[in-house]
Design a protein around this motif. Structure first.
Motif, mmCIF file in Angstrom:
data_model
loop_
_atom_site.group_PDB
_atom_site.id
_atom_site.type_symbol
_atom_site.label_atom_id
_atom_site.label_comp_id
_atom_site.label_asym_id
_atom_site.label_seq_id
_atom_site.Cartn_x
_atom_site.Cartn_y
_atom_site.Cartn_z
ATOM 1 N N LYS A 1 2.991 9.639 0.340
ATOM 2 C CA LYS A 1 2.857 8.191 0.468
ATOM 3 C C LYS A 1 4.219 7.603 0.821
ATOM 4 C CE LYS A 1 0.126 4.837 -1.899
ATOM 5 N NZ LYS A 1 -0.824 4.694 -2.941
ATOM 6 N N LEU A 2 4.319 6.934 1.940
ATOM 7 C CA LEU A 2 5.601 6.349 2.333
ATOM 8 C C LEU A 2 5.429 4.836 2.485
ATOM 9 C CD1 LEU A 2 6.808 9.026 4.946
ATOM 10 C CD2 LEU A 2 7.449 8.825 2.548
ATOM 11 N N THR A 3 5.263 4.202 1.322
ATOM 12 C CA THR A 3 5.048 2.757 1.324
ATOM 13 C C THR A 3 5.957 2.104 0.297
ATOM 14 O OG1 THR A 3 3.310 3.043 -0.307
ATOM 15 C CG2 THR A 3 2.615 2.899 1.993
ATOM 16 N N PHE A 4 6.012 0.788 0.366
ATOM 17 C CA PHE A 4 6.751 0.020 -0.650
ATOM 18 C C PHE A 4 5.713 -0.752 -1.463
ATOM 19 C CE2 PHE A 4 8.466 -4.206 -1.725
ATOM 20 C CZ PHE A 4 9.437 -3.809 -2.633
ATOM 21 N N PHE A 5 5.802 -0.597 -2.794
ATOM 22 C CA PHE A 5 4.841 -1.323 -3.630
ATOM 23 C C PHE A 5 5.426 -2.693 -3.961
ATOM 24 C CE2 PHE A 5 3.129 -2.543 -7.809
ATOM 25 C CZ PHE A 5 1.799 -2.672 -7.421
ATOM 26 N N ASP A 6 4.729 -3.721 -3.508
ATOM 27 C CA ASP A 6 5.210 -5.078 -3.736
ATOM 28 C C ASP A 6 4.651 -5.584 -5.071
ATOM 29 O OD1 ASP A 6 5.768 -7.746 -3.765
ATOM 30 O OD2 ASP A 6 5.302 -8.065 -1.642
ATOM 31 N N PRO A 7 5.494 -5.749 -6.093
ATOM 32 C CA PRO A 7 4.995 -6.144 -7.412
ATOM 33 C C PRO A 7 4.428 -7.562 -7.424
ATOM 34 C CG PRO A 7 7.400 -6.050 -7.400
ATOM 35 C CD PRO A 7 6.945 -5.612 -6.057
ATOM 36 N N GLN A 8 4.840 -8.365 -6.437
ATOM 37 C CA GLN A 8 4.332 -9.738 -6.417
ATOM 38 C C GLN A 8 2.877 -9.822 -5.947
ATOM 39 O OE1 GLN A 8 7.734 -11.607 -4.709
ATOM 40 N NE2 GLN A 8 8.284 -11.890 -6.866
ATOM 41 N N THR A 9 2.569 -9.008 -4.934
ATOM 42 C CA THR A 9 1.198 -9.074 -4.403
ATOM 43 C C THR A 9 0.351 -7.901 -4.888
ATOM 44 O OG1 THR A 9 1.890 -7.812 -2.486
ATOM 45 C CG2 THR A 9 1.950 -10.214 -2.266
ATOM 46 N N ASN A 10 1.019 -6.970 -5.615
ATOM 47 C CA ASN A 10 0.332 -5.749 -6.063
ATOM 48 C C ASN A 10 -0.239 -4.944 -4.897
ATOM 49 O OD1 ASN A 10 0.845 -5.693 -8.736
ATOM 50 N ND2 ASN A 10 -1.044 -6.765 -9.333
ATOM 51 N N GLU A 11 0.475 -4.972 -3.780
ATOM 52 C CA GLU A 11 -0.030 -4.241 -2.605
ATOM 53 C C GLU A 11 1.010 -3.251 -2.106
ATOM 54 O OE1 GLU A 11 -1.148 -7.017 0.397
ATOM 55 O OE2 GLU A 11 -2.967 -7.618 -0.707
#
Ligand code: GAP
Length: 449
Positions: A295-305
């Motif tokens: 998985k090469l993504t960034f988890f955005d804690p604000q949008t939970n995405e």
């Protein structure tokens, strides 16, 4: 250009590789002054791109990488140039680089003009150098590896490592400097296009809807960097790539393509690429995620995405930078009728030598002692040299020719009368008398580095 090439050789900036064996085509070695200049350029880049910013971190990755990297990145399939051969002279050319190729085997009846080469259809030629890992070449090519053609993939495959260890949030960047290799069909123009070269690259990861804005910002930042280091504005220009010249990773309608910072190289008939600033969208991270299963993504804690960032990439060549700094700094000036000096007006930050200490009389021990003590003190702070191998006029010219911003001369008055020295400015050739115990601070202050 010939004057610069000859200066590079004569003063030890650049030598032909393997020269005692007749040279090795389009490979170059950097001599004592060249290596200082190159290092100063890299340090200036690293300072402004990594150390002065808190949103970018550095990395250094290996040249040999898993061969799947280059399948995923698209380099195995598409990092090609169109190659054509001449059926008559057997010359090999890059089809997109030359419009009229005069054939040496087909002199025309018209004096001085050759007829064009008799070219084959263009075929794709992959630019990556191959090597084998381990002592035996396997028939199924399973131990083939590539010498990296760009440093960028080192950043993409370490995206998750850096994200977690450096605890970064979008937007952030990963920067790297290092050697890359391309089996160029037509290398040339001295160190402009070589098969082995160093790159300075930044991969800047950002939210997709901010990528266009970051692209503009990075073009401005990089353009300003060259101006700040003294490159003349009139020699720089900015050009957006046409759709059909975009690299595979930038040819995406969601992106903003590639913009080149160009320079008026004297050997080209129009401005040529100095640095590219590309919008690689999510091409590389998506491809590596697909091919590696990670998985090469960034988890955005604000949008939970989970977000797959877009990437803006300013990518420059170190040798090509060095060539630009040399061409731009090169001046021939008539000092008085019939007397011309060659001077490299380098910005002090990149000048290989910052200050030279020169004795007016090398036979006087007291003068030489002052010089040597001063040089020793200066060396702790900056790149200083002592030189007594010629008369003072000649010593000044030698330092002008390699771009030394200041010369300090110690004379009879220094030791017998005023305990002061002469500081000469490279560009104005003005001389000032400065107290010996003040001169270090005076020069370091003027250098501003
Ligand atoms: N990662 C993107 C990339 O590699 P590029 O435009 O192919 O983009 C970036 O290369 C820079 O590297 C160029 O602007 C140039 O300064 C330098 N460069 C590329 N190929 C080179 C070569 N064969 N010799 C010297 N420098 C080269």
């Amino acid at each position: 250009m010939e004057d610069i090439v000859s200066l590079c050789k004569r003063r030890g900036f650049v030598f032909q590789s393997s020269e005692i064996y007749g040279g090795f085509a389009s490979c170059y070695d950097y001599g004592p002054l060249g290596v200082e200049l190159k290092r100063n350029i890299k340090n200036a880049w690293w300072r402004s791109m990594v150390q002065e910013r808190d949103d970018i971190v550095g990395i250094e990755t290996s040249i040999l990488m898993h061969p799947k990297v280059w399948e995923a990145s698209g380099h195995v399939a598409t990092f090609n140039d169109p190659l054509v051969d001449c059926k008559t002279c057997k010359g090999r050319f890059r089809a997109d680089h030359l419009e009229h190729i005069p054939c040496p085997m087909k002199p025309s009846k018209m004096a001085g003009q050759a007829e064009p080469c008799d070219l084959t259809e263009a075929r794709a030629f992959n630019l990556m150098f191959k090597t084998t890992v381990g002592p035996v070449e396997k028939e199924d090519e399973s131990n083939i590896a590539y010498l990296r053609p760009e440093t960028a993939q080192g950043m993409f495959v370490n995206f998750a490592n850096v994200l977690t260890t450096a605890r970064k949030k979008l937007p952030f960047g990963i920067a790297q400097m290092g050697t890359s290799f391309r089996n160029e069909i037509t290398p040339g123009n001295f160190i402009f296009r070589t098969r082995e070269f160093e790159q300075m690259e930044l991969e800047f990861f950002c939210y997709p809807d901010t990528a266009a804005e970051w692209h503009e910002k990075w073009i401005d930042i990089r353009y300003q960097w060259y101006l700040d280091l003294g490159v003349r504005r009139e020699n720089l220009s900015i050009r957006k790539h046409e759709w059909d010249e975009l690299s595979h990773y930038a040819r995406d309608p969601r992106g903003t393509g590639t913009v080149d910072l160009e320079y008026k190289f004297p050997f080209l008939d129009k401005p040529g690429e100095l640095e590219g600033v590309a919008n690689r969208v999510d091409h590389d991270l998506t491809q590596h995620a697909k091919h590696s299963g990670q998985k090469l993504t960034f988890f955005d804690p604000q949008t939970n995405e989970h977000v797959v960032p877009f990437v803006i990439e300013p990518a420059a060549g170190v040798g090509r930078n060095m060539l630009v700094f040399m061409i731009d700094a090169y001046h021939e000036e008539e000092v008085k009728p019939g007397d011309t000096r060659v001077v490299l007006k380098f910005h002090p930050q990149i000048a290989p030598i910052k200050v030279a200490v020169l004795p007016l009389l090398k036979k006087r021990d007291d003068i030489v002692n002052v010089c040597q003590q001063l040089t020793k003190d200066l060396k702790k702070k900056t790149a200083a040299v002592y030189d007594d191998t010629a008369a003072i006029g000649k010593l000044y010219r030698r330092q002008d020719e390699v771009g030394t911003p200041y010369c300090i001369t110690v004379d009879v008055e220094t030791v017998e009368k005023d305990n002061a020295v002469t500081v000469r400015d490279r560009d104005t050739m003005q001389q000032e008398r400065v107290a010996l115990d003040q001169v270090q601070n005076y020069v370091l202050d003027k250098l501003g580095v």
